[in-house]
Scaffold this motif. Structure first.
Motif, PDB file in Angstrom:
ATOM      1  N   ASN A 116       0.078  10.588 -22.055  1.00  0.00           N
ATOM      2  CA  ASN A 116       0.709  10.954 -23.251  1.00  0.00           C
ATOM      3  C   ASN A 116       0.319   9.894 -24.372  1.00  0.00           C
ATOM      4  O   ASN A 116       0.472   8.815 -24.355  1.00  0.00           O
ATOM      5  N   ALA A 142       3.711  16.169 -19.278  1.00  0.00           N
ATOM      6  CA  ALA A 142       3.923  15.253 -17.962  1.00  0.00           C
ATOM      7  C   ALA A 142       4.919  15.547 -17.043  1.00  0.00           C
ATOM      8  O   ALA A 142       4.688  15.567 -15.778  1.00  0.00           O
ATOM      9  N   SER A 143       6.098  16.212 -17.575  1.00  0.00           N
ATOM     10  CA  SER A 143       7.088  16.527 -16.590  1.00  0.00           C
ATOM     11  C   SER A 143       6.583  17.707 -15.814  1.00  0.00           C
ATOM     12  O   SER A 143       6.784  17.725 -14.686  1.00  0.00           O
ATOM     13  N   SER A 187      10.125  11.228 -26.044  1.00  0.00           N
ATOM     14  CA  SER A 187      10.487  12.669 -26.184  1.00  0.00           C
ATOM     15  C   SER A 187       9.844  13.718 -27.024  1.00  0.00           C
ATOM     16  O   SER A 187      10.270  14.741 -27.520  1.00  0.00           O
ATOM     17  N   GLY A 188       8.668  13.439 -27.171  1.00  0.00           N
ATOM     18  CA  GLY A 188       7.930  14.551 -28.006  1.00  0.00           C
ATOM     19  C   GLY A 188       7.478  15.452 -27.152  1.00  0.00           C
ATOM     20  O   GLY A 188       7.680  15.492 -25.841  1.00  0.00           O
ATOM     21  N   GLN A 233       5.338  14.616 -23.513  1.00  0.00           N
ATOM     22  CA  GLN A 233       6.031  14.200 -22.440  1.00  0.00           C
ATOM     23  C   GLN A 233       6.527  15.687 -21.603  1.00  0.00           C
ATOM     24  O   GLN A 233       6.798  15.535 -20.299  1.00  0.00           O
ATOM     25  N   ARG A 234       6.722  16.695 -22.283  1.00  0.00           N
ATOM     26  CA  ARG A 234       7.004  17.818 -21.360  1.00  0.00           C
ATOM     27  C   ARG A 234       5.779  18.394 -20.492  1.00  0.00           C
ATOM     28  O   ARG A 234       6.216  18.942 -19.486  1.00  0.00           O
TER      29      ARG A 234
END
Lengths: 581, 581
Positions: free
Chosen positions: A547, A535-536, A528-529, A532-533
């Protein structure tokens, strides 16, 4: 030497008063020995030596449960409960942590490092005692400073309705981390001045029994007082008066300086490794703000030194109403900042990352829901921050970045910090939190307009692979890039996101042209760091994303570089990911 | 009719006492009209009608700032500050929210829905007033129930050191959401019984001025009392005694039931839409636990009805020491649960998702750092939970899932909830939080061993595309799958992760064989949500991942289905992503 023969509280039971007094002296000497060699919380521990001796003489730990609030004052307790060698023998110093720890001893019931939790913990243990039909005593020891925390009051209020044995020792040394603040301290003073007889006693108001002892370093009287409350059948406060730093004249004289100490020469308190040189960047930024803005207010929750606001400066700003120390009450500070901003003022709340989590609701529901321009300086964030599992800053991004309306900024250089601070305190559009670097790095003059949100900075433009690194890891990313170039001749891209509350979509889109791999480096937890945004964003498969960040665990007593390396974050580790491209 | 002529507080200034009394009666009638038609917070508003009339007669809002704690009692204030039509005209009911809202009126200073923040907000506004050289008055109105919150105390303590005009009205209606709990309430009772003269006054203890008014519905006396404190130069508490539900006999008689009401017949209080039928799954699970485990303790922070713990049951469990209502003090409840678990007991803390965020630090630092087997029931999580921006549950995953040691479980069916609850309360390895479904769905008997962590459930096995949906969205995912089959003949895979604190790596690995797309559905915020962990897992490009979830905003008064649809989460929307495969 009596301490020699003490391997646990049972060995204190048969001692005479004189022997207890001698034991206290030896305990203090052991304590001073360790403090002078390795440092630690000095003042609070020096102040509870006699209390601890008396507690272990009167009560039967670990059957009777002693719960130390914050537990930073547990050193004498550790000395008397089988861990003296860590204090006496320099070679064994690392055998104990600075807080209570059940893994070390059955005399420790919790890992504790935050304030104002001892009374609820004690109430919980007392309730289970009753249900299980046991009859041990439960004792919470809490300092006067900690009583400024709302949870302490919630605990006192609940205790006021509980019926059963519970002893709350209020260790009143007339000092918090810094000087005390709040109306509460007038009451404690009046109680001290009247031997506990002053009217309007908050403890009695909440339905608790109350007893005062002026001589908090007199073992005979301590033993008497503890025996008097030992078998109480209702929650009872024993308010004792002690001296923070007791026994070291320089520590008694400057209680704030000696709250926590680096290694020192016992004879005069001078530091072994020289006086530390504190970076003044944050304080300088506050000074400039104060000069320019008569409605700026700096808030702290009992840690003004963290901002460099010391001495004259503190007094001068406080007198002008521009500096507020709320006590150890992060919630109140955050919400008060919201009130100041809503009225048109410019509040800046500086807080250590691990203590910011105490005001998560106030950040979200008060500041962010109301979208007020509060500036929050997040001190000691990430892996380079504090290293005790009680005081981690590894989840600041997780805690802050998902909250609507806030802008979370992450400077990589001193100049970026300064420009971000000017932006934050000069605008009225958003709450802004700024990660204050633990290690300052010099950069170029920064004239960025941060009101244009979510624009990352390309630190170095290359191809094939890009590293998106949080500010603190930019130096490491650059090292990795240098190493890659050295080995493959390839120049890779380095990006500093600067905004942790959003991704730079245009830049990420553009990278697709000539990059195949983006590596993200979180200097806190990976799950949730920030990374990961990304990666999304690239979930459509247009870019490979790796990540990296710290694993989800309460890491403790770690070396930052080693923990990062173990997480794959090192120049070598990064090159190993990049070079196969 | 006087209310007719009132378009703002200025119209109250010239009214005679008799006219003010008539205005109060008309205000109450307008309030009852709206409450009976659309429901809302009944008791608190009925109790402050006279106070609100008196406040707007004596003070000059919006120049003088009135800050309503929680602000659920602001309806009379809205009626008197230009928004009466929303109360009088059924067609205009939707023009106002249930809380203060600066977007509605300059008489509202904050959006507020959480407890115990009014005093810090008021202190902030007062401080800016002083710095800016203004001289308006600042008034905080706080209920007796809210005084159980630690932040209220932090505010009182800070106020005790402040010097300037600040009026704190303690509206004492002898009731919280449910009955009051805590030693504090003994003190308030003693003050009521003695006309404010009882010894050990907590407010005076904290250094505040204090004045008591018994007749909290007597406008003449209210006006006198408010005038007496209006220009105080130090923070002063005006403690008034009111009746929750005043004016409606059934509401006065059952204050807990009438804290918040659905539409009702005014003549007898019977519900317009029939008595609601509450699901008893949670309560039944607690009952079974209590039967089996004499050391189980259920904790609530003032919302026992949320768990279905009412009437006899509550009294019986409380008498046995197995039910604790700590007041509106989530921090204390969480930490006390940690103490119970550490002593060997089995605590269950049930809390609404938006209020859990008030105990984030206690969850992390007390429960999870100490890795104690506390069970936390997260009520009304996600998009199907509460719909006011003051009470959102859209970030429970963000808040909980990154914390080390905890296991966060997400049942898709009633049977899964029951099995997860049995697992959580029968083990001693981890803190476990369970998302309690808002809409219960029946499933098959569940005998899963949840001690085997991070094993997702394949609800339906297909190929090419998989939907990983949080439990509440499994029905929607199945609908989407049916629609896809209907249109393309293709069967897609549906997965319920069940564990939100980890991903099922073996399953995700296996999907690579015959799937090219994974769509994740978060029923809360997308950023830093569960789905992004899956995007991170597949960052190597081995799978396309589309993360869907709610956008980062304080959504309010939304329709869950519509908000989901706008976020791409609908059968049609999902098919549109899948069918091009």
């Amino acid at each position: 030497m009596i301490l020699e023969k003490i391997s646990g509280p049972e060995d204190l039971k048969g001692l005479t008063l004189e022997e207890l007094e001698q034991l206290a002296a030896e305990t203090r000497a052991a304590l001073v020995g360790r403090l002078s060699r390795v440092g630690g919380h000095a003042g609070s521990n020096l102040g509870v030596v006699e209390l601890t001796v008396a507690l272990h003489h009167v009560f039967d730990s670990p059957r009777d449960r002693i719960i130390w609030d914050v537990s930073h004052q547990c050193y004498p307790h550790k000395i008397l409960t089988g861990r003296k060698e860590a204090y006496l023998d320099p070679a064994r110093a690392r055998e104990v942590t600075g807080f209570t720890n059940p893994a070390e001893s059955p005399h420790d019931h919790f890992i504790i490092g935050h304030t104002a939790t001892a009374i609820p913990l004690a109430l919980g243990m007392a309730r289970d005692r009753d249900l299980a039909g046991r009859d041990e005593r439960v004792i919470a020891v809490i300092g006067d400073g900690a009583l400024s925390g709302g949870e302490a009051y919630e605990g006192l209020d609940c205790a006021g309705e509980y019926r059963g044995n519970l002893i709350i020792i209020v260790n009143d040394n007339e000092q918090s981390v810094a000087e005390n603040h709040g109306g509460l301290y007038g009451m404690l003073r009046r109680l001290r001045e009247t031997g506990g007889e002053a009217p309007d006693n908050l403890f009695r108001a909440l339905g608790l029994g109350y007893r005062y002892l002026e001589e908090g370093h007199d073992i005979r009287r301590l033993v008497e007082a503890l025996r008097a409350v030992k078998d109480t059948d209702r929650p009872t406060v024993l308010h004792i008066h002690t001296v923070k730093g007791k026994g070291l004249p320089y520590a008694e004289a400057d209680r704030e300086e000696w709250h926590s100490a680096a290694p020192f020469h016992v004879e005069d308190g001078t530091p072994v490794h020289g006086y530390p040189v504190y970076d003044t960047t944050v304080c300088d930024s506050l000074v400039r703000l104060m000069e320019e803005n008569r409605r700026a207010v700096v808030l702290t929750a009992a840690t003004p030194r963290a901002l460099g606001v010391v001495g004259d400066l503190r007094a001068r700003w406080a007198a002008r109403g521009q500096f507020v120390d709320v006590g150890i009450a992060e919630e109140c500070a955050m919400t008060m900042a919201c009130g100041i901003a809503a009225a048109g003022g410019t509040p800046v709340f500086g807080v250590y990352a691990p203590f910011l989590q105490r005001a998560y609701d106030q950040l979200s529901h008060d500041v962010c829901l109301n979208n007020q321009p509060v500036t929050i300086l997040v001190l000691l964030p990430g892996v380079f921050g504090m290293k005790s599992n009680t005081h981690l800053g590894l989840c600041d991004v997780q805690m802050i970045a998902h909250i609507p309306n806030i802008v979370y900024l992450d400077p990589a250089t001193r100049e970026e910090y300064l420009q971000m601070f000017r932006y934050a305190t000069g605008q009225r559009e958003h709450p802004v939190a700024i990660r204050v670097p633990v290690r300052w790095r010099e950069g170029e003059e920064d004239a960025t307009d941060y009101s244009l949100l979510n624009r990352a900075r390309v630190v170095r433009r290359g191809r094939d692979a890009a590293i998106v690194a949080m500010g603190s890891l930019i130096p490491l990313a650059l090292e990795a890039a240098d190493l890659c170039r050295e080995r493959t001749g390839r120049e890779i891209t380095i990006i500093s996101p600067r905004f942790l509350t959003g991704v730079d979509e245009a830049l990420l889109e553009e990278l697709k042209k000539d990059h195949q791999l983006v590596i993200t480096l979180d200097d806190g937890e990976k799950d949730s760091g920030y990374g990961q945004r990304i990666a999304s964003f690239y979930g459509d498969g247009s870019m490979r994303v790796t990540n990296l960040g710290i694993s989800r665990a309460f890491h403790s007593d770690f070396n930052a570089e080693a923990l990062l390396r173990d997480s794959g974050i090192s120049p070598e580790g990064l090159c190993a990911l990049i070079n196969p491209l």
